[in-house]
Design a protein around this motif. Sequence first.
Motif, PDB file in Angstrom:
ATOM      1  N   LEU A  23       0.158   6.658  -7.287  1.00 55.69           N
ATOM      2  CA  LEU A  23       1.128   6.513  -6.066  1.00 55.69           C
ATOM      3  C   LEU A  23       0.271   5.543  -5.215  1.00 55.69           C
ATOM      4  CD1 LEU A  23       3.374   7.363  -4.394  1.00 55.69           C
ATOM      5  CD2 LEU A  23       1.938   9.021  -3.339  1.00 55.69           C
ATOM      6  N   MET A  24      -0.885   5.496  -5.030  1.00 54.33           N
ATOM      7  CA  MET A  24      -1.644   4.497  -4.350  1.00 54.33           C
ATOM      8  C   MET A  24      -1.607   2.957  -4.909  1.00 54.33           C
ATOM      9  SD  MET A  24      -5.117   6.463  -3.090  1.00 54.33           S
ATOM     10  CE  MET A  24      -5.689   4.752  -2.212  1.00 54.33           C
ATOM     11  N   ALA A  25      -1.447   3.040  -6.277  1.00 52.75           N
ATOM     12  CA  ALA A  25      -1.450   1.688  -6.931  1.00 52.75           C
ATOM     13  C   ALA A  25      -0.058   1.100  -6.605  1.00 52.75           C
ATOM     14  CB  ALA A  25      -1.651   1.739  -8.269  1.00 52.75           C
ATOM     15  N   SER A  26       0.960   1.913  -6.685  1.00 52.84           N
ATOM     16  CA  SER A  26       2.333   1.428  -6.425  1.00 52.84           C
ATOM     17  C   SER A  26       2.467   0.887  -5.073  1.00 52.84           C
ATOM     18  CB  SER A  26       3.424   2.597  -6.769  1.00 52.84           C
ATOM     19  OG  SER A  26       4.824   2.322  -6.368  1.00 52.84           O
ATOM     20  N   CYS A  27       2.056   1.884  -4.203  1.00 52.93           N
ATOM     21  CA  CYS A  27       2.234   1.416  -2.773  1.00 52.93           C
ATOM     22  C   CYS A  27       1.261   0.094  -2.591  1.00 52.93           C
ATOM     23  CB  CYS A  27       1.369   2.108  -1.799  1.00 52.93           C
ATOM     24  SG  CYS A  27       2.328   3.949  -1.785  1.00 52.93           S
ATOM     25  N   PHE A  28       0.213  -0.021  -3.164  1.00 52.87           N
ATOM     26  CA  PHE A  28      -0.589  -1.326  -2.957  1.00 52.87           C
ATOM     27  C   PHE A  28       0.294  -2.822  -3.619  1.00 52.87           C
ATOM     28  CE2 PHE A  28      -4.387  -3.803  -4.825  1.00 52.87           C
ATOM     29  CZ  PHE A  28      -4.588  -4.446  -3.636  1.00 52.87           C
ATOM     30  N   GLN A  29       0.771  -2.603  -4.604  1.00 47.68           N
ATOM     31  CA  GLN A  29       1.691  -3.329  -5.384  1.00 47.68           C
ATOM     32  C   GLN A  29       3.037  -3.813  -4.375  1.00 47.68           C
ATOM     33  OE1 GLN A  29       3.192  -2.756  -9.262  1.00 47.68           O
ATOM     34  NE2 GLN A  29       4.412  -4.722  -9.274  1.00 47.68           N
ATOM     35  N   LEU A  30       3.585  -2.797  -3.861  1.00 43.63           N
ATOM     36  CA  LEU A  30       4.680  -2.998  -2.981  1.00 43.63           C
ATOM     37  C   LEU A  30       4.271  -3.927  -1.634  1.00 43.63           C
ATOM     38  CD1 LEU A  30       6.623   0.444  -3.356  1.00 43.63           C
ATOM     39  CD2 LEU A  30       7.146  -1.792  -4.431  1.00 43.63           C
ATOM     40  N   ILE A  31       3.124  -3.563  -1.129  1.00 43.09           N
ATOM     41  CA  ILE A  31       2.604  -4.076   0.078  1.00 43.09           C
ATOM     42  C   ILE A  31       2.394  -5.706  -0.444  1.00 43.09           C
ATOM     43  CG2 ILE A  31       0.573  -4.456   1.440  1.00 43.09           C
ATOM     44  CD1 ILE A  31       0.535  -1.303   1.275  1.00 43.09           C
ATOM     45  N   LEU A  32       1.751  -5.963  -1.511  1.00 41.47           N
ATOM     46  CA  LEU A  32       1.349  -7.200  -1.897  1.00 41.47           C
ATOM     47  C   LEU A  32       2.663  -7.914  -2.185  1.00 41.47           C
ATOM     48  CD1 LEU A  32      -1.409  -6.643  -4.379  1.00 41.47           C
ATOM     49  CD2 LEU A  32      -1.607  -7.775  -1.956  1.00 41.47           C
ATOM     50  N   GLN A  33       3.874  -7.276  -2.674  1.00 36.88           N
ATOM     51  CA  GLN A  33       5.108  -7.960  -2.880  1.00 36.88           C
ATOM     52  C   GLN A  33       5.981  -8.483  -1.786  1.00 36.88           C
ATOM     53  OE1 GLN A  33       7.022  -5.267  -5.637  1.00 36.88           O
ATOM     54  NE2 GLN A  33       6.340  -6.225  -7.484  1.00 36.88           N
ATOM     55  N   THR A  34       5.906  -7.291  -0.766  1.00 38.48           N
ATOM     56  CA  THR A  34       6.381  -7.676   0.295  1.00 38.48           C
ATOM     57  C   THR A  34       5.772  -8.839   1.224  1.00 38.48           C
ATOM     58  OG1 THR A  34       6.919  -5.242   0.780  1.00 38.48           O
ATOM     59  CG2 THR A  34       6.835  -6.644   2.586  1.00 38.48           C
ATOM     60  N   MET A  35       4.281  -8.840   1.363  1.00 34.55           N
ATOM     61  CA  MET A  35       3.867  -9.859   1.882  1.00 34.55           C
ATOM     62  C   MET A  35       3.897 -11.349   1.164  1.00 34.55           C
ATOM     63  SD  MET A  35       0.222  -8.044   2.388  1.00 34.55           S
ATOM     64  CE  MET A  35      -0.921  -9.655   3.050  1.00 34.55           C
ATOM     65  N   CYS A  36       4.191 -11.313  -0.103  1.00 38.43           N
ATOM     66  CA  CYS A  36       4.426 -12.409  -0.767  1.00 38.43           C
ATOM     67  C   CYS A  36       6.081 -12.849  -0.325  1.00 38.43           C
ATOM     68  CB  CYS A  36       4.388 -12.092  -2.356  1.00 38.43           C
ATOM     69  SG  CYS A  36       4.824 -13.880  -3.357  1.00 38.43           S
ATOM     70  N   SER A  37       6.944 -11.952  -0.062  1.00 43.11           N
ATOM     71  CA  SER A  37       8.182 -12.591  -0.039  1.00 43.11           C
ATOM     72  C   SER A  37       8.230 -12.906   1.547  1.00 43.11           C
ATOM     73  CB  SER A  37       9.061 -11.214  -0.123  1.00 43.11           C
ATOM     74  OG  SER A  37       9.299 -10.682  -1.354  1.00 43.11           O
TER      75      SER A  37
END
Length: 414
Positions: A15-29
């Motif tokens: 769950l933490m890994a998924s949140c981490f990835q989503l945060i990075l994707q959001t920042m990239c966008s």
Amino acid sequence: MVSVCPGFNSPESLLMASCFQLILQTMCSLFSWNGFLMSDNKSLFKEGLGTLVSRIKTTSGSTQISRQDLIKTSFQYIKNFADMVPNIATAVSVVKLLTVLADKSDSRDLHGQIPNICEEFLKREWMSADGQKEKGVRYNENLQIIIRAFMVYSDDPLSAAETIATKGMPELLETDKNGCSATFPTLNRSSFSTFYRVMFNQLIDCIKTMAPAKQTDSREVKIDKLLQWNQAVRILHIHINLIKAFDGRGNVTSALKCGRQFIEIFLRQGMPLLDTMFRTNREDVQGLLKNLQISTRYLHHMCGHSKIMKDVCLTNLVPLMKKCLEAFVYRVKAMLTMNKCLEAFWLGNLKNRDLQGEEILSQTSATSDQGSDDEAPEEDQEESDVEMDNQSEAGDQTNQDGDDSDGQSCSETF
């Protein structure tokens, strides 16, 4: 860097890994938004960077920091997460975000740090949520992004390609079907096609940027360009030779497409350099062409293989390839003529062979009609490859059979 640790695949960790990835994707966008290029929105971009910087700098004067310093600090902040990414999808998100930040910088220094990060990612053994080695289409898609970034942002893309070609590929060849490269664990038999295609395409992109020699160039500049072409030809030879072990349809397709593009670019941008350096560096020029000949000979074998397989996608590539190989032969002949060395040029018939070097028996009886000619240096006169009984007849035959459906390509020695 280790991608597996106790509890890495527990529900909480996933769950933490998924949140981490989503945060990075959001920042990239967010930071990729083109609106930040507008003068009215530059303050918003700086404010966003300031939010990241505040995570590692507690000073309240972040608004006084320059935009470039904010980018640099933000880049370093994201870079610190590279050592702890849990999966390759998150690694790709890190690479993309770092690339976005580096593109906003006025300096190329940040771009220079990306290859090192990508190289470390390529040296990791990635595991899926179930504890098995990552594989599959999605994994290869993520992998090609990392490979491409590793080469594109390298200060010396040719050296980056040669590193994988000379270290990773030989290590893979020495393993069994379930093995992988010791230096690059991401390189295994299931991911080989991804590495092969991306590296070959990037090799082509790299040599496109190698400008032709000019008469006004100094001798040092010309020698440097000759060394670059020598390196590119070595990498080409490795890629072409790998088809002997990895003869899958996709790999052969990549070799025929990119091999033809390499020869075409070499004719436009490499041969003018050889023209100017033939008299002063004859042995170096001759050595380069000899090494290139080894690859062109095997490309010819691929053409024969494609016809045996009767694969429409492959056979469609054969006419252009043979035309390109023929153009290469006559271009070298023109260079020898210009330097009054035409006596070193002759034609010979190259037998049709498959990828393993075995003669195509179905065409043996029709050698006089279908035999194609290839370059053959005097030091490398392999009778299994080149028939040299009647050189003048070979030359006449080439002229007479130039419209043959199998396509003819000529051979030269210098």
